[in-house]
Motif scaffolding. Structure first.
Motif, PDB file in Angstrom:
ATOM      1  N   GLU A   1      11.268  16.922  25.278  1.00 26.58           N
ATOM      2  CA  GLU A   1      11.275  18.357  25.008  1.00 26.58           C
ATOM      3  C   GLU A   1      10.167  18.684  24.009  1.00 26.58           C
ATOM      4  N   ASP A   2       9.835  19.975  23.928  1.00 24.73           N
ATOM      5  CA  ASP A   2       8.718  20.406  23.090  1.00 24.73           C
ATOM      6  C   ASP A   2       8.841  19.919  21.651  1.00 24.73           C
ATOM      7  N   TRP A   3      10.023  20.022  21.062  1.00 21.64           N
ATOM      8  CA  TRP A   3      10.177  19.704  19.647  1.00 21.64           C
ATOM      9  C   TRP A   3       9.906  18.228  19.355  1.00 21.64           C
TER      10      TRP A   3
ATOM     11  N   ARG B   1       8.034  18.262  30.933  1.00 19.70           N
ATOM     12  CA  ARG B   1       9.124  18.640  30.034  1.00 19.70           C
ATOM     13  C   ARG B   1      10.168  19.519  30.742  1.00 19.70           C
TER      14      ARG B   1
ATOM     15  N   ALA C   1       3.573  19.515  32.932  1.00 14.15           N
ATOM     16  CA  ALA C   1       3.857  19.286  31.512  1.00 14.15           C
ATOM     17  C   ALA C   1       4.727  18.062  31.290  1.00 14.15           C
TER      18      ALA C   1
ATOM     19  N   GLU D   1       6.175  17.597  18.333  1.00 17.92           N
ATOM     20  CA  GLU D   1       5.610  18.137  17.108  1.00 17.92           C
ATOM     21  C   GLU D   1       5.008  16.992  16.290  1.00 17.92           C
TER      22      GLU D   1
ATOM     23  N   LYS E   1      -2.378  20.794  25.412  1.00 11.84           N
ATOM     24  CA  LYS E   1      -2.397  21.328  24.050  1.00 11.84           C
ATOM     25  C   LYS E   1      -2.657  22.831  24.008  1.00 11.84           C
TER      26      LYS E   1
END
Length: 559
Positions: free
Chosen positions: A440-442, A283, A281, A445, A204
């Motif tokens: 992936e990062d998105w 990712r 991570a 969310e 985070k």
């Protein structure tokens, strides 16, 4: 936590699409802390806590050094091979937050906050303002985003660069240098609630290699990551320390998990060439190389699974510092590293894990590196806060499936198969099963993740931040490997995704239609492992310091 000899037998799970190179593996491993004589515990898994029957002592280490700093110091004190590091204490970071600011410089970042002439401004004052807002006030998000942007900006740097706290940070950085040689360093966050029992908060916050000439700039970017709204559930950033650590130029790097589940004490090691970033991570589009290690020494006590590595990261000199540069692999199947997997490497890992579990008194998650000379280093460690709780069904796996895979995060869900496309994220059906090459990062969310039922991915690992997050968020995650294409062509169809045990054997699959009713009727309840998929480890205190000679078993800490 109790584990019978039967439940501790290693259960082999093959990752689809990955060739297995067995180097033998003993079953029925016996840990040195195996709780064979401890009576079965009837407490519901979700209510089990890591409580230790030793006298409480004042827990100041975490308050000063943060979670990551506290565990690094404990590893160093235990004689483990940790790269040299210095800690920017919470008091120093707090001094930066107390530093007087020019209110005009805040206007572009915090347009909704008006300052009267002569009013004082500082990050500390703005945090006090955040405390006055209700938890539902939408202003909180805007203020936090603005603060994060401001702290990482040149505007903030210019105002605090000559402060006493800034100079202390530079002095700590210089202490890691050797005469005529400036070592590369990485700056890591160390929030007081980070790497905590019950909530690891893995991934985070930022960890950044120093690229700028002034380490203060790097420290401010890492500090800013603690102000993002998604890491401030209470609305106010937590106190934070920072770690400035020598950055190892890695030949190999990765993550160690000391337990697979409550049933399985196998040590899992995932790694790639280069820096650990290619694994940590989760990712990067990699399925990392993996070693499964039993507890017992010997040449037949581990098994190697070659991964599919699409890229790795290397440490390179830049104009003012260093950077972790991504290297794309032209042929993902030629990254053979089986030659490094040997008895000595496995023995070293096993000894490190034993020491770490004895320090933290629970299963551990450790980031490691191996330098070009073959020397292993421990970079950081945290408690494993989520373990599979043995969701078990009194039924075999269906014969007709869309795909069979490996379960990363336990659970089951029914929903539409949705091919991941970021521009179409808002139109994804609620409860959908997201089908993606990799996370992936998105996709992480918070608002998007709330709407997801589960994930099926082609590439990924079991030890990465993504896997930890999915377990904590109770999102089912399956690694499909070479069967991924069979799932993707079914996009739009209703399906059920399951990662669990079937008659005590682990399995993961996706099947057409709605299987939730049958699963619910076949749910197996055990007095030792009740009807939950996850368990948390929460400490009785943070500063784990025990009287000399105290013998404590890791497993007996869970009650």
């Amino acid at each position: 936590m109790t584990q019978s000899s039967k439940s501790r037998q290693r259960i082999q799970t093959r990752i689809p699409g990955l060739a297995v190179q067995p180097i033998g593996l003993k079953v029925n491993p016996k840990r040195h802390f195996d709780p064979g004589g401890v009576p079965a515990i009837q407490t519901h898994l979700a209510k089990r806590l890591c409580r230790l029957s030793v006298p409480d002592q004042v827990g100041t280490l975490r308050e000063q050094l943060g979670g990551k700093g506290m565990f690094l110091q404990r590893m160093k004190d235990a004689g483990l091979n940790v790269p040299p590091f210095k800690c920017v204490t919470t008091q120093v970071v707090n001094a930066l937050e107390q530093h007087p600011l020019n209110p005009r410089s805040l206007a572009r970042y915090l347009p909704d906050i008006a300052y009267e002439p002569g009013a004082q401004a500082s990050l500390a004052h703005i945090k006090e303002y955040l405390n006055t807002l209700s938890s539902s006030d939408v202003k909180r998000t805007g203020v936090l985003k603005g603060l994060a942007e401001f702290i990482a900006s040149d505007d903030f740097y210019q105002q605090i660069k000559e402060s006493e706290a800034a100079q202390q940070i530079r002095d700590l950085r210089h202490q890691l240098d050797k005469p005529s040689l400036s070592k590369p360093v990485i700056v890591r966050s160390s929030g007081i609630n980070e790497d905590n029992y019950g909530d690891a908060q893995a991934g985070k916050y930022l960890s950044l290699v120093q690229e700028e000439d002034d380490v203060l700039r790097t420290c401010l970017k890492v500090t800013a990551s603690g102000y993002h709204p998604e890491v401030c559930p209470a609305g106010v950033p937590q106190p934070m320390a920072l770690i400035i650590q020598e950055c190892i130029d890695c030949q190999y790097g990765g993550v160690i998990m000391s337990f697979k589940s409550f049933r399985d004490g196998t040590i899992g090691v995932e790694f790639t060439r280069g820096q650990p970033r290619g694994v940590v991570a989760g990712r990067s589009g990699n399925t990392p190389h993996r070693i499964d290690i039993s507890d017992q020494e010997g040449p037949d006590s581990y098994q190697y699974f070659p991964g599919t590595i699409s890229s790795h990261f290397v440490l390179r000199k830049s104009t003012n510092g260093y950077s972790e540069t991504r290297i794309e692999n032209a042929d993902t199947h030629k990254d053979d590293v089986s030659h490094i997997v040997n008895d000595k490497m496995v023995s070293d890992i096993r000894k490190m894990v034993t020491t770490l579990e004895s320090l933290l008194l629970c299963p551990v998650d450790a980031e490691f590196a191996i330098n070009p000379e073959g020397v292993p280093f421990l970079l950081q460690v945290r408690p494993v806060t989520q373990l599979s709780g043995d969701m078990d069904f009194t039924m075999p796996m269906p014969k007709e499936t869309i795909a069979i895979g490996a379960g990363v995060s336990e659970g089951f869900c029914t929903g539409s198969l949705w091919l991941a496309r970021r521009p179409e994220a808002d139109s994804m059906p609620d409860g959908a099963i997201v089908v993606a090459d990799h996370i992936e990062d998105w996709m992480l969310e918070p608002e998007f993740l709330k709407r997801v039922g589960g994930f099926v991915i082609a590439k990924g690992g079991f030890n990465a931040h993504v896997a930890i997050l999915m377990k904590q968020e109770q999102k089912t995650l399956m690694l499909a490997g070479d069967q991924f294409q069979a799932v993707s062509v079914q996009a739009g169809q209703q399906a059920t995704l399951v990662c669990a045990c079937f008659n005590d054997e682990p399995g993961a699959f996706i099947v057409a239609g709605d299987l939730s009713g049958k699963l619910a009727s076949c749910r197996k309840l055990s007095s030792a492992v009740p009807d939950v998929s996850l368990a948390k480890a929460v400490p009785s205190r943070d500063d784990l310091s025990f009287p000399e000679g105290t013998f404590l078993e890791v497993a007996s800490g869970f009650k």
